[in-house]
Every structure is written in C-alpha cells, then in structure tokens.
Design a protein around this motif. Sequence first.
Motif, PDB file in Angstrom:
ATOM      1  N   GLU A 164       0.841  -1.199   0.000  1.00 51.10           N
ATOM      2  CA  GLU A 164       0.000   0.000   0.000  1.00 51.10           C
ATOM      3  C   GLU A 164       0.875   1.248   0.000  1.00 51.10           C
ATOM      4  OE1 GLU A 164      -3.098   1.119   0.027  1.00 51.10           O
ATOM      5  OE2 GLU A 164      -4.238  -0.743  -0.053  1.00 51.10           O
ATOM      6  N   ILE A 165       1.973   1.214   0.753  1.00 47.71           N
ATOM      7  CA  ILE A 165       2.863   2.372   0.812  1.00 47.71           C
ATOM      8  C   ILE A 165       3.490   2.611  -0.561  1.00 47.71           C
ATOM      9  CG2 ILE A 165       4.995   3.271   1.835  1.00 47.71           C
ATOM     10  CD1 ILE A 165       4.270   1.696   4.370  1.00 47.71           C
ATOM     11  N   ALA A 166       3.992   1.551  -1.183  1.00 45.10           N
ATOM     12  CA  ALA A 166       4.586   1.689  -2.506  1.00 45.10           C
ATOM     13  C   ALA A 166       3.557   2.187  -3.523  1.00 45.10           C
ATOM     14  CB  ALA A 166       5.173   0.351  -2.961  1.00 45.10           C
ATOM     15  N   MET A 167       2.340   1.663  -3.439  1.00 38.86           N
ATOM     16  CA  MET A 167       1.287   2.074  -4.360  1.00 38.86           C
ATOM     17  C   MET A 167       0.922   3.547  -4.154  1.00 38.86           C
ATOM     18  SD  MET A 167      -2.493   0.376  -4.821  1.00 38.86           S
ATOM     19  CE  MET A 167      -1.911  -1.097  -5.627  1.00 38.86           C
ATOM     20  N   GLY A 168       0.832   3.967  -2.909  1.00 37.79           N
ATOM     21  CA  GLY A 168       0.524   5.365  -2.612  1.00 37.79           C
ATOM     22  C   GLY A 168       1.590   6.306  -3.128  1.00 37.79           C
ATOM     23  N   PHE A 169       2.856   5.952  -2.922  1.00 33.38           N
ATOM     24  CA  PHE A 169       3.953   6.783  -3.417  1.00 33.38           C
ATOM     25  C   PHE A 169       3.946   6.844  -4.946  1.00 33.38           C
ATOM     26  CE2 PHE A 169       6.709   6.169   0.594  1.00 33.38           C
ATOM     27  CZ  PHE A 169       6.226   7.356   1.130  1.00 33.38           C
ATOM     28  N   ALA A 170       3.601   5.734  -5.599  1.00 32.03           N
ATOM     29  CA  ALA A 170       3.553   5.717  -7.062  1.00 32.03           C
ATOM     30  C   ALA A 170       2.513   6.700  -7.584  1.00 32.03           C
ATOM     31  CB  ALA A 170       3.251   4.305  -7.561  1.00 32.03           C
ATOM     32  N   LEU A 171       1.426   6.889  -6.823  1.00 32.89           N
ATOM     33  CA  LEU A 171       0.374   7.806  -7.252  1.00 32.89           C
ATOM     34  C   LEU A 171       0.735   9.264  -7.026  1.00 32.89           C
ATOM     35  CD1 LEU A 171      -2.801   5.889  -6.026  1.00 32.89           C
ATOM     36  CD2 LEU A 171      -1.760   5.904  -8.287  1.00 32.89           C
ATOM     37  N   VAL A 172       1.706   9.525  -6.155  1.00 32.63           N
ATOM     38  CA  VAL A 172       2.123  10.907  -5.909  1.00 32.63           C
ATOM     39  C   VAL A 172       2.656  11.536  -7.198  1.00 32.63           C
ATOM     40  CG1 VAL A 172       3.801  12.353  -4.694  1.00 32.63           C
ATOM     41  CG2 VAL A 172       2.567  10.571  -3.453  1.00 32.63           C
ATOM     42  N   GLY A 173       3.403  10.751  -7.979  1.00 26.95           N
ATOM     43  CA  GLY A 173       3.911  11.258  -9.245  1.00 26.95           C
ATOM     44  C   GLY A 173       2.794  11.645 -10.198  1.00 26.95           C
ATOM     45  N   VAL A 174       1.726  10.841 -10.236  1.00 31.27           N
ATOM     46  CA  VAL A 174       0.567  11.150 -11.075  1.00 31.27           C
ATOM     47  C   VAL A 174      -0.071  12.462 -10.633  1.00 31.27           C
ATOM     48  CG1 VAL A 174      -1.714  10.369 -11.807  1.00 31.27           C
ATOM     49  CG2 VAL A 174       0.137   8.718 -11.563  1.00 31.27           C
ATOM     50  N   LEU A 175      -0.215  12.642  -9.329  1.00 27.86           N
ATOM     51  CA  LEU A 175      -0.814  13.874  -8.801  1.00 27.86           C
ATOM     52  C   LEU A 175       0.037  15.091  -9.149  1.00 27.86           C
ATOM     53  CD1 LEU A 175      -1.942  12.716  -5.234  1.00 27.86           C
ATOM     54  CD2 LEU A 175      -3.217  12.672  -7.361  1.00 27.86           C
ATOM     55  N   MET A 176       1.348  14.931  -9.107  1.00 32.07           N
ATOM     56  CA  MET A 176       2.239  16.059  -9.407  1.00 32.07           C
ATOM     57  C   MET A 176       2.126  16.490 -10.865  1.00 32.07           C
ATOM     58  SD  MET A 176       5.571  14.831  -7.236  1.00 32.07           S
ATOM     59  CE  MET A 176       6.600  16.214  -7.690  1.00 32.07           C
ATOM     60  N   LEU A 177       1.941  15.540 -11.777  1.00 30.92           N
ATOM     61  CA  LEU A 177       1.822  15.883 -13.188  1.00 30.92           C
ATOM     62  C   LEU A 177       0.412  16.353 -13.553  1.00 30.92           C
ATOM     63  CD1 LEU A 177       3.916  13.176 -15.100  1.00 30.92           C
ATOM     64  CD2 LEU A 177       4.620  15.412 -14.264  1.00 30.92           C
ATOM     65  N   ALA A 178      -0.611  15.718 -12.981  1.00 33.59           N
ATOM     66  CA  ALA A 178      -1.992  16.061 -13.331  1.00 33.59           C
ATOM     67  C   ALA A 178      -2.492  17.267 -12.547  1.00 33.59           C
ATOM     68  CB  ALA A 178      -2.905  14.867 -13.088  1.00 33.59           C
ATOM     69  N   GLY A 179      -2.010  17.440 -11.321  1.00 35.81           N
ATOM     70  CA  GLY A 179      -2.465  18.551 -10.482  1.00 35.81           C
ATOM     71  C   GLY A 179      -3.888  18.406 -10.008  1.00 35.81           C
ATOM     72  N   SER A 180      -4.383  17.172  -9.937  1.00 31.22           N
ATOM     73  CA  SER A 180      -5.765  16.954  -9.513  1.00 31.22           C
ATOM     74  C   SER A 180      -5.926  15.549  -8.956  1.00 31.22           C
ATOM     75  CB  SER A 180      -6.717  17.148 -10.697  1.00 31.22           C
ATOM     76  OG  SER A 180      -8.047  16.800 -10.343  1.00 31.22           O
ATOM     77  N   LEU A 181      -6.907  15.397  -8.059  1.00 31.47           N
ATOM     78  CA  LEU A 181      -7.274  14.083  -7.532  1.00 31.47           C
ATOM     79  C   LEU A 181      -8.472  13.492  -8.266  1.00 31.47           C
ATOM     80  CD1 LEU A 181      -6.915  14.772  -3.704  1.00 31.47           C
ATOM     81  CD2 LEU A 181      -5.709  12.973  -4.933  1.00 31.47           C
ATOM     82  N   ASN A 182      -9.062  14.299  -9.160  1.00 31.85           N
ATOM     83  CA  ASN A 182     -10.221  13.842  -9.919  1.00 31.85           C
ATOM     84  C   ASN A 182      -9.766  12.946 -11.062  1.00 31.85           C
ATOM     85  OD1 ASN A 182     -12.183  14.215 -12.327  1.00 31.85           O
ATOM     86  ND2 ASN A 182     -13.378  14.838 -10.556  1.00 31.85           N
ATOM     87  N   LEU A 183     -10.322  11.739 -11.154  1.00 34.85           N
ATOM     88  CA  LEU A 183      -9.860  10.763 -12.147  1.00 34.85           C
ATOM     89  C   LEU A 183     -10.117  11.227 -13.582  1.00 34.85           C
ATOM     90  CD1 LEU A 183     -10.941   7.471 -10.351  1.00 34.85           C
ATOM     91  CD2 LEU A 183      -8.617   8.236 -10.774  1.00 34.85           C
ATOM     92  N   THR A 184     -11.237  11.921 -13.808  1.00 33.76           N
ATOM     93  CA  THR A 184     -11.522  12.436 -15.150  1.00 33.76           C
ATOM     94  C   THR A 184     -10.499  13.487 -15.558  1.00 33.76           C
ATOM     95  OG1 THR A 184     -13.897  12.026 -14.847  1.00 33.76           O
ATOM     96  CG2 THR A 184     -13.259  13.548 -16.595  1.00 33.76           C
ATOM     97  N   GLU A 185     -10.145  14.376 -14.631  1.00 33.44           N
ATOM     98  CA  GLU A 185      -9.146  15.410 -14.929  1.00 33.44           C
ATOM     99  C   GLU A 185      -7.760  14.801 -15.135  1.00 33.44           C
ATOM    100  OE1 GLU A 185      -9.241  18.481 -11.999  1.00 33.44           O
ATOM    101  OE2 GLU A 185     -11.383  18.917 -12.309  1.00 33.44           O
TER     102      GLU A 185
END
Length: 352
Positions: A164-185
């Motif tokens: 879970e920790i590794a998976m959560g950290f992997a998503l941080v990169g996605v958030l940094m590039l997308a700038g949103s928590l909304n899956l559509t955005e």
Amino acid sequence: MDSLIAIWESVPEALRIVIVILLKIIAILLPVIIAVAYTTFAERKIIGYMQVRCGPNRVGPKGWLQPIADVVKLMFKEIITPTKANRAVFFIAPMLALAPALAVWAVIPFWEGGVLSDINAGLLFVLAITSLDVFGIILAGWASNSKYAILSSMRVGAQVVAYEIAMGFALVGVLMLAGSLNLTEIVNAQAGGIQNWFMWPLFGLLVVYFISGVAETNRAPFDVAEGESEIVAGFHIEYSGMAFALFFLAEYASMLLISILTVLLFLGGWLSPFGASFADIPVLGIILGDGIHWLLLKAFFFLVLYLWFRATFPRYRYDQIMRLGWKILIPVTLVWIFGIIVFKALQELGVL
C-alpha cells in the motif's frame, strides 16, 4: 411512450433521483460481475494454451458456459461453519472483502462524463476504500478458528501494509503531473496522443504501481496468503459455497479494478493513442477516436499480464515479498518522485 413519460413525470423528484442512481449502479455492477465470471474462464483458457492444454471445453460451445456452471454449483453447495468459529464475523467477513472491491467502481470514469459519482477527491476515495478489503480477509482468518487461516490473514496484513505504501507513493507522481485528484481530470491531462500519456515520464512508477497491485490482490507470484503447498487454502480454507464465492468475486473484481486504474492513471484511459487525428473521418473517427473501447482494450492487456504472471513465475517466499516491497519498490518510488520535483523546479527556474 407518452403514457410512460407521464407516469415518470408523476413520480416525486427525490424518488426519480434514487431510481436513476440505482439504475446506474446496476448498469455498472452487472457488467463487472459478468466480467469477473468470464475472467475466470479466460484465466483457465489462456493459461491452458500457455501450458499446451485445452482448458475447459465441455460446458457449452468451446466451454463458454463453464462460468455459469460454476456459479450454479457454488449456489447449491452447503456452507459448512466450523464448530468453534465466531459465526457472526465468519459470515460478515466475505461481505467486508467484497464490498470495497465493488464500491470503488462508483468513481471510475469509463468515458468523458461516464461516471456514477465524479467527485474531486476520486483518487483519494479509491485509495481509502481499496485498503479496507484486507479487514475482510483478516476477520475471515480470525473467525475461522483455524491455525492455517489465521497464519494466512497475518501474512496478508503485513503484505498489504508494505505494498500500500509503494502504491501510494507511485500515485504521488501522477498527482504532481496532473495537479488533480479527480480521475476524469487526470485522464484529460494526458490528452493529445500517446506521447502525452503519463507512462513515459512515470514509467518506473507505472511498473511499481502494477506490481503493487498484483501483490495487493494476492495474485501469483505474491499469493502466499493462499499458498496451498504451505497453508492449504489460507484465509478461506474453512469457507464453502457462496461464502467462498464472495472471496473469489472480490479477488477478480480487484484484478479488473487495478487494470482499469492503471490505464486511467498512466495510459490515458479512454483517450485514443492517435489523439484527434481521425476525429473528423466518418468511420475511422469512431474506431480510432476516443471511447470506452480504448479503455477496455488497454485494461485487457494488463489483465492478461495478471494471468501471464501466474503461468510463468513461481511463488515468492514470504521474506522475498517483504524485501521487494520495503527495500526495492518504496525506494524506487521515492527516488522517482525526487527526480520529478527536481525536474519541475528546473522548469520553473527556466533552466529546462
């Protein structure tokens, strides 16, 4: 038709909203459950071909009715409860394992606007809900009053924490590039063709996320929770009939979910790899343009990887699984995130 419209308009607005939401839930969950049933069939067929076997081919043409036969068999099998089991928890546990695997689909967008609940914190909702299914597994092991089952549930608890920790950290990169928590955005941030998908700048995080997803769903080669050579069947050893089927349904629904999420976060979701190049061409515009068919095609690729892993890799030892999670995957994600931070800082300074 006019009479049906008149009846519909006579229904109170609050009740109409509830009916529409229920119909949307059915429209999402029914295909998911059917897909789960036929994923089991695909697994047996694909692995059979890999191992030069036929796979199921007796029930229906080419074996296509085998999943239905399996469901009917499980529905009529007796559910045996161990004598000293905690009966209440014993029967609640399968539902606790299944509910999160189905609830997450409420925020999954299948195309632009094709989502039951388009909440701003969709990705956070996914992380929160998917981490709950471990409780069903742990409670199943504890309530069964079996040494094999409790040993399996303890394995699952430790494994889930690591990945879970590794998976959560992997998503941080996605958030940094997308700038949103909304899956559509997040999907729309990858518009413009295959060159804009997050899989390129975040390839390391994509690999970590999918490996963590395989471990989260207790699939081979991370299936020590169900290691039949060591602890028979693990946490569901005392379950039978439909109670066992709920665990089965939860596992395969989670496989589908991880495949879909990987596509949404890293491969542009329903977006076409060709961008808007063919949008104005009558027939090709439908086939090669954006649509749910791209989402399903990409997700099928990752689903086949699940099955390929099972047919290829031997089961890891428990210490190897923990080492991979804590000493390899988590450091890789931290280094990759640090690289993204440095890259963005240099961009803002005008160096790049």
